[in-house]
Design a protein around this motif. Structure first.
Motif, mmCIF file in Angstrom:
data_model
loop_
_atom_site.group_PDB
_atom_site.id
_atom_site.type_symbol
_atom_site.label_atom_id
_atom_site.label_comp_id
_atom_site.label_asym_id
_atom_site.label_seq_id
_atom_site.Cartn_x
_atom_site.Cartn_y
_atom_site.Cartn_z
ATOM 1 N N GLU A 205 42.413 49.634 40.026
ATOM 2 C CA GLU A 205 41.682 49.382 38.709
ATOM 3 C C GLU A 205 41.727 49.311 37.729
ATOM 4 O O GLU A 205 40.794 49.180 36.868
ATOM 5 N N TYR A 237 38.989 40.634 39.738
ATOM 6 C CA TYR A 237 38.288 42.429 39.918
ATOM 7 C C TYR A 237 37.282 41.985 38.593
ATOM 8 O O TYR A 237 37.005 43.470 38.327
ATOM 9 N N GLN A 238 37.453 41.370 37.694
ATOM 10 C CA GLN A 238 36.030 41.825 36.102
ATOM 11 C C GLN A 238 35.611 42.234 36.514
ATOM 12 O O GLN A 238 34.836 42.902 36.027
ATOM 13 N N LYS A 239 34.275 42.083 37.190
ATOM 14 C CA LYS A 239 33.038 42.410 37.566
ATOM 15 C C LYS A 239 33.357 43.567 38.136
ATOM 16 O O LYS A 239 32.305 44.579 37.837
ATOM 17 N N ARG A 240 33.701 44.346 38.948
ATOM 18 C CA ARG A 240 33.989 45.369 39.762
ATOM 19 C C ARG A 240 34.525 46.412 38.612
ATOM 20 O O ARG A 240 34.028 47.603 38.084
ATOM 21 N N PRO A 243 31.309 45.661 34.832
ATOM 22 C CA PRO A 243 30.379 44.717 35.155
ATOM 23 C C PRO A 243 30.163 44.292 33.932
ATOM 24 O O PRO A 243 29.280 43.211 33.889
ATOM 25 N N LYS A 244 29.348 45.383 32.755
ATOM 26 C CA LYS A 244 28.641 44.412 31.272
ATOM 27 C C LYS A 244 29.560 43.598 31.053
ATOM 28 O O LYS A 244 29.748 42.917 29.752
ATOM 29 N N ARG A 246 32.406 41.451 28.916
ATOM 30 C CA ARG A 246 32.614 39.435 28.707
ATOM 31 C C ARG A 246 33.640 39.111 29.529
ATOM 32 O O ARG A 246 34.946 39.600 29.583
ATOM 33 N N PRO A 247 33.253 38.244 30.383
ATOM 34 C CA PRO A 247 34.646 37.843 31.626
ATOM 35 C C PRO A 247 35.757 37.245 30.697
ATOM 36 O O PRO A 247 35.420 36.445 29.519
ATOM 37 N N VAL A 275 36.989 32.720 36.601
ATOM 38 C CA VAL A 275 36.629 32.714 35.476
ATOM 39 C C VAL A 275 37.361 31.609 35.281
ATOM 40 O O VAL A 275 37.696 31.264 35.046
ATOM 41 N N ARG B 193 34.866 33.608 47.687
ATOM 42 C CA ARG B 193 34.465 32.944 46.770
ATOM 43 C C ARG B 193 36.526 31.752 46.482
ATOM 44 O O ARG B 193 36.433 30.986 45.868
#
Lengths: 288, 226
Positions: A205, A237-240, A243-244, A246-247, A275, B193
């Protein structure tokens, strides 16, 4: 031009869009792909970590099957590309290993001589078609798109790489010719963590977070990559990892190239993105 | 043509990367290969096994060129998390101190990105040497104590030896069930997903010549070039 196509296992699952977009792009440029009949897994880094002879036999079976077709192999997955090349090299450099592998394959009527090359589709497109011809065939301008080119680690790190080992520029030059804006991206050959995302998530990560942050800070609209594992590690795993933040869409280079050539998003598997990515509206229409 | 001006910007920044410490500089003392040390004990079983493994790759011959410059450690994206950095790992191998390396987390954290190998000024194939150490650790179970990578490799080989191809969904499920079943819950969201987008089929085609494939594996197994 004709090639022996080795999709590899990922392109039948998480990287299906790589398979779809690669086939679309190749057929649009009149390059013919013949899927290697009954190809098997390349063995990946896993077999290489357990048993060198076994690992070489597994790759050698696929090499032998491709030799029957008599065309160069096109291997889009960075890991398959590296492992097959490595096996081909090891078999010519190490006669003892070659003998063991030969003895294991021979009763099945298979034989490798090392006569077919293992090539990456990016290199095939650049050398066999050429950037100018590709740009000439383009039907969409990628102009406003800001792209971070992520080569990943393995593709340029074998013994005779097709581009600079620390600062490859093949994709940068290709997409610049198609109108895209290349953002400064210092992590272009930094490792994405590979299987560490599963086995040692705290390490994986961290690596993914650094690469994504580098692309964001350069203002990238999307990251373009050449490897299934890089793609999923950076996209899923971008959110993990942040989290805040920009995707950032993470595309296979063949998907963006296909858009430039005028293919429909669905033919390029763009509906499979976690995404989502779409070209700016004004540029989504075709010109002839 | 390579744009040299742009190259300067390409040097990866490494947040959290530590500076070399005096401990690094000290390193292990002896750096000569065990077989050339005069009056040394005869090579142990472990050393013979390692020589055999490393001899399978062209990497073995390059080992003695190491000048302990530390470029490998500086280039490694995961060095800060290793018990023994790549530079020290090479020194330990040359000193014949294999056990310390086999007991460390080093080979299990290496993601085989080849950054060290690319930059080594002495041309040492460090990644391939770490692969040889990894194979040795897996072969001698005492050194591969339930490490995650070891288990993932076993799960991967289990699937490929049966089907001839990897199946990503099964790989993760098999691996998690053998290690941390509870993490499957966290994986499930991502799994759904991916499935919704057709990216995680449970059934993927196997090789048609399954018998032929397993026969090759059977003949290859246990073969050694020594």
């Amino acid at each position: 031009m004709e090639y022996a196509y080795y999709p590899g296992c990922s392109l039948q699952a998480t990287a299906r869009s790589y398979d779809e977009s690669l086939r679309t792009v190749f057929s649009m440029l009149d390059l013919r792909l013949h899927e290697i009949p009954d190809w098997n897994c390349c063995g990946a880094t896993m077999y290489m970590s357990v048993d060198q002879v076994l690992a070489s036999c597994i790759s050698a079976r696929t090499l032998a099957l491709a030799e029957r077709l008599g065309h160069d192999i096109v291997a889009p997955c960075s890991s398959c590309f590296t492992i097959l090349n490595k096996t081909r090299r090891l078999l010519t450099q190490n006669p003892d290993l070659a003998r063991c592998v030969g003895e294991a394959l021979e009763p099945s009527g298979l034989r490798t001589t090392g006569c077919v090359r293992v090539r990456h589709p990016l290199e095939v497109l650049i050398n066999d078609v050429g950037i100018e011809s590709i740009a000439g065939a383009a039907r969409r301008d990628l102009a406003p798109t800001r792209v971070a080119h992520y080569y990943g680690c393995q593709i340029v790190r074998q013994e005779e790489p097709f581009d600079d080992r620390q600062h490859p520029t093949t994709m940068d030059r290709l997409f610049e010719a198609l109108g895209a804006h290349n953002v400064p991206f210092s992590m272009k050959v930094r490792c994405c963590g590979g299987m560490l995302m599963t086995t040692t998530p705290e390490v994986g990560e961290r690596l993914a977070a650094e690469i994504l942050e580098c692309a964001r800070s350069g203002g990238a609209d999307c990251i373009v990559t050449t490897c299934p594992l890089c793609q999923i590690n950076l996209e899923a795993y971008q959110k993990r990892v942040a989290p805040k933040a920009r995707p950032v869409p993470v595309l296979f280079f063949t998907q963006l190239l296909g858009l430039a050539l005028g293919a429909e998003p669905k033919e390029l598997g763009l509906h499979r993105q976690l995404v989502p990515f779409a070209l700016a509206e004004a540029h989504a229409t075709l010109h002839s | 043509m390579i744009d040299r001006t742009a190259m300067r910007a390409v040097e990866p920044t490494r947040p959290g990367m530590r500076m070399p410490t005096p401990r690094d500089a000290a390193g292990p003392r002896a750096v000569s290969a065990p077989e050339v040390r005069p009056g040394a004990e005869p090579p142990s079983d472990l050393h013979r096994a390692f020589t055999r493994e490393v001899g399978l790759t062209p990497a073995g011959r390059t080992l003695l060129r190491c000048l302990q410059c530390g470029v490998c450690t500086g280039s490694c994206p995961v060095a800060p998390l290793m018990d023994i950095t790549p530079r020290r790992a090479i020194a330990l191998v040359r000193a014949g101190e294999l056990e310390a390396l086999l007991r460390s987390n080093t080979v299990w954290i290496c993601a085989s990105c080849y950054a060290c190998t690319v930059r080594c000024p002495a041309g040492i194939a460090i990644t391939d040497i770490l692969y040889a150490v990894k194979r040795l650790a897996m072969e001698r179970r005492e050194f591969a104590p339930a490490t995650a990578v070891h288990r993932l490799s076993k799960a991967f080989m289990h699937i490929v030896s049966r089907h001839g191809r990897n199946r990503e969904a099964r790989l993760v499920v098999t691996y998690r069930l053998r290690t941390q079943p509870l993490r499957l819950l966290a994986d499930m969201r991502l799994g759904f997903r991916l499935r919704r987008r057709g990216r995680l089929p449970w059934h993927q085609p196997s090789v048609e010549g399954r018998k032929e494939f397993t026969d090759i594996l059977g003949r290859a197994k246990g073969r050694s070039t020594s």
